[in-house]
Design a protein around this motif. Sequence first.
Motif, PDB file in Angstrom:
ATOM      1  N   VAL A 102      10.930 -25.644 -23.074  1.00  0.00           N
ATOM      2  CA  VAL A 102      11.096 -24.707 -21.963  1.00  0.00           C
ATOM      3  C   VAL A 102       9.816 -24.627 -21.131  1.00  0.00           C
ATOM      4  CG1 VAL A 102      12.913 -23.323 -23.004  1.00  0.00           C
ATOM      5  CG2 VAL A 102      10.537 -22.786 -23.481  1.00  0.00           C
ATOM      6  N   PRO A 103       9.970 -24.776 -19.813  1.00  0.00           N
ATOM      7  CA  PRO A 103       8.801 -24.732 -18.931  1.00  0.00           C
ATOM      8  C   PRO A 103       8.301 -23.300 -18.744  1.00  0.00           C
ATOM      9  CG  PRO A 103      10.803 -24.909 -17.629  1.00  0.00           C
ATOM     10  CD  PRO A 103      11.223 -25.008 -19.071  1.00  0.00           C
ATOM     11  N   GLU A 104       7.051 -23.168 -18.414  1.00  0.00           N
ATOM     12  CA  GLU A 104       6.493 -21.865 -18.057  1.00  0.00           C
ATOM     13  C   GLU A 104       7.008 -21.484 -16.675  1.00  0.00           C
ATOM     14  OE1 GLU A 104       4.256 -19.494 -19.350  1.00  0.00           O
ATOM     15  OE2 GLU A 104       4.854 -20.491 -21.229  1.00  0.00           O
ATOM     16  N   LEU A 105       7.555 -20.303 -16.537  1.00  0.00           N
ATOM     17  CA  LEU A 105       8.053 -19.874 -15.225  1.00  0.00           C
ATOM     18  C   LEU A 105       7.101 -18.855 -14.623  1.00  0.00           C
ATOM     19  CD1 LEU A 105      11.884 -19.575 -15.863  1.00  0.00           C
ATOM     20  CD2 LEU A 105      10.543 -21.540 -15.124  1.00  0.00           C
ATOM     21  N   LYS A 106       6.840 -19.049 -13.348  1.00  0.00           N
ATOM     22  CA  LYS A 106       5.844 -18.231 -12.674  1.00  0.00           C
ATOM     23  C   LYS A 106       6.357 -16.806 -12.396  1.00  0.00           C
ATOM     24  CE  LYS A 106       2.777 -19.005  -8.812  1.00  0.00           C
ATOM     25  NZ  LYS A 106       3.391 -17.926  -8.052  1.00  0.00           N
ATOM     26  N   ASP A 107       7.558 -16.723 -11.889  1.00  0.00           N
ATOM     27  CA  ASP A 107       8.049 -15.428 -11.418  1.00  0.00           C
ATOM     28  C   ASP A 107       9.009 -14.752 -12.386  1.00  0.00           C
ATOM     29  OD1 ASP A 107       6.616 -15.970  -9.117  1.00  0.00           O
ATOM     30  OD2 ASP A 107       8.315 -16.989  -8.181  1.00  0.00           O
ATOM     31  N   PHE A 108       9.103 -15.282 -13.590  1.00  0.00           N
ATOM     32  CA  PHE A 108      10.087 -14.745 -14.521  1.00  0.00           C
ATOM     33  C   PHE A 108       9.500 -14.659 -15.920  1.00  0.00           C
ATOM     34  CE2 PHE A 108      12.123 -17.327 -11.255  1.00  0.00           C
ATOM     35  CZ  PHE A 108      12.988 -16.413 -10.677  1.00  0.00           C
ATOM     36  N   GLU A 109       9.851 -13.559 -16.584  1.00  0.00           N
ATOM     37  CA  GLU A 109       9.438 -13.422 -17.970  1.00  0.00           C
ATOM     38  C   GLU A 109      10.627 -13.769 -18.858  1.00  0.00           C
ATOM     39  OE1 GLU A 109       7.683  -9.551 -19.077  1.00  0.00           O
ATOM     40  OE2 GLU A 109       8.842  -9.820 -20.925  1.00  0.00           O
ATOM     41  N   VAL A 110      10.575 -14.922 -19.478  1.00  0.00           N
ATOM     42  CA  VAL A 110      11.709 -15.420 -20.251  1.00  0.00           C
ATOM     43  C   VAL A 110      11.752 -14.770 -21.636  1.00  0.00           C
ATOM     44  CG1 VAL A 110      12.816 -17.459 -21.223  1.00  0.00           C
ATOM     45  CG2 VAL A 110      11.623 -17.614 -19.035  1.00  0.00           C
TER      46      VAL A 110
ATOM     47  N   ILE B 118      16.909 -16.399 -19.750  1.00  0.00           N
ATOM     48  CA  ILE B 118      17.219 -14.989 -19.557  1.00  0.00           C
ATOM     49  C   ILE B 118      15.974 -14.154 -19.793  1.00  0.00           C
ATOM     50  CG2 ILE B 118      18.650 -13.094 -20.404  1.00  0.00           C
ATOM     51  CD1 ILE B 118      20.392 -15.729 -21.465  1.00  0.00           C
ATOM     52  N   ILE B 120      13.337 -11.050 -17.549  1.00  0.00           N
ATOM     53  CA  ILE B 120      13.108 -10.078 -16.483  1.00  0.00           C
ATOM     54  C   ILE B 120      12.428 -10.777 -15.312  1.00  0.00           C
ATOM     55  CG2 ILE B 120      12.006  -7.881 -15.870  1.00  0.00           C
ATOM     56  CD1 ILE B 120      14.053  -7.440 -17.950  1.00  0.00           C
ATOM     57  N   ASP B 122      10.377 -10.924 -11.595  1.00  0.00           N
ATOM     58  CA  ASP B 122       9.183 -10.278 -11.056  1.00  0.00           C
ATOM     59  C   ASP B 122       9.482  -8.953 -10.363  1.00  0.00           C
ATOM     60  OD1 ASP B 122       7.032 -11.689 -11.842  1.00  0.00           O
ATOM     61  OD2 ASP B 122       6.396 -12.289  -9.833  1.00  0.00           O
TER      62      ASP B 122
END
Lengths: 126, 126
Positions: A102-110, B118, B120, B122
């Motif tokens: 799973v990639p690190e997402l900038k604008d989302f907390e997975v 899935i 939250i 930003d």
Amino acid sequence: MKKTRNTQKQDYVIDILTNAKHTMSVEAILKAMPIKVNKTTVYRILERFAEKGKVHFVTGEDGKAYYALCNDCNVKHEMHNHIHFQCKSCKKVTCLPYEIEVPELKDFEVQETQFLMIGICDMCIS
Amino acid sequence: MKKTRNTQKQDYVIDILTNAKHTMSVEAILKAMPIKVNKTTVYRILERFAEKGKVHFVTGEDGKAYYALCNDCNVKHEMHNHIHFQCKSCKKVTCLPYEIEVPELKDFEVQETQFLMIGICDMCIS
DNA sequence: TACACTAAAGCAACTTAGTTGCAATAATAC
DNA sequence: GTATTATTGCAACTAAGTTGCTTTAGTGTA
Ligand SMILES: [Mn+2]
Ligand SMILES: [Mn+2]
Ligand SMILES: [Zn+2]
Ligand SMILES: [Zn+2]
């Protein structure tokens, strides 16, 4: 931690999922129950188990939730990032031993992942 | 190829999805319509577009279908294997520009993929 | 422009997964 | 045994999506 109680019906759900070859819908679990149980009860049992990390579920392409026991999922990784496959014909959802990077997402907390591959299973290819 | 017709309502659906920042549920598309349209109509428009590869959808963790225009999806790859993110709070589903390397499966013939992460977003982190 | 053909849209009734609020039951602690 | 309250049952409800059938309206042809 909240107080919990051990009940026969919870045990049955675990038994059923333990012996299941595939993930199961609430409907299927209800049918597999050796005694009559209310569907609301099963929904709530699964909800509690999911919170505890005892089971996980995937939402199929059909919009239904399919449940499976967590084996290594939450032990080895904080998320269960393995792939699932749903057959368009028989609708069965299978947990597969492939893990997704799973990639690190900038604008989302997975917090969770649901990786679903869709197609036709071997049993249904004619 | 089947005969198709160009209609105002189909155009509206395309317009709405073109201007959408996120994927949209049928409910949301209906609300965004400048004229009154029956929900069955929207379901069928989207079904036709999906068959043609004009739109794709992801099933959210909530079991609802979320639709988006296909941009590069089917052009560059036969499958649109990019990631989606659904916010648990606002429920919005976003198409992300990350592609997943899909493994070859032995017992399954893969036709489509739905990769959902899935958590939250930003905007909803408080 | 008039007409035929039929894809697309509308409508109402239905299906079904999942939820909710409250009452009844039963597991656990004392 | 009794109290406490987690769990279960029940019934009514919500909402996404479907189905069958009728009506409307694109599109091609004369
Ligand atoms: Mn799984
Ligand atoms: Mn997408
Ligand atoms: Zn199958
Ligand atoms: Zn959000």
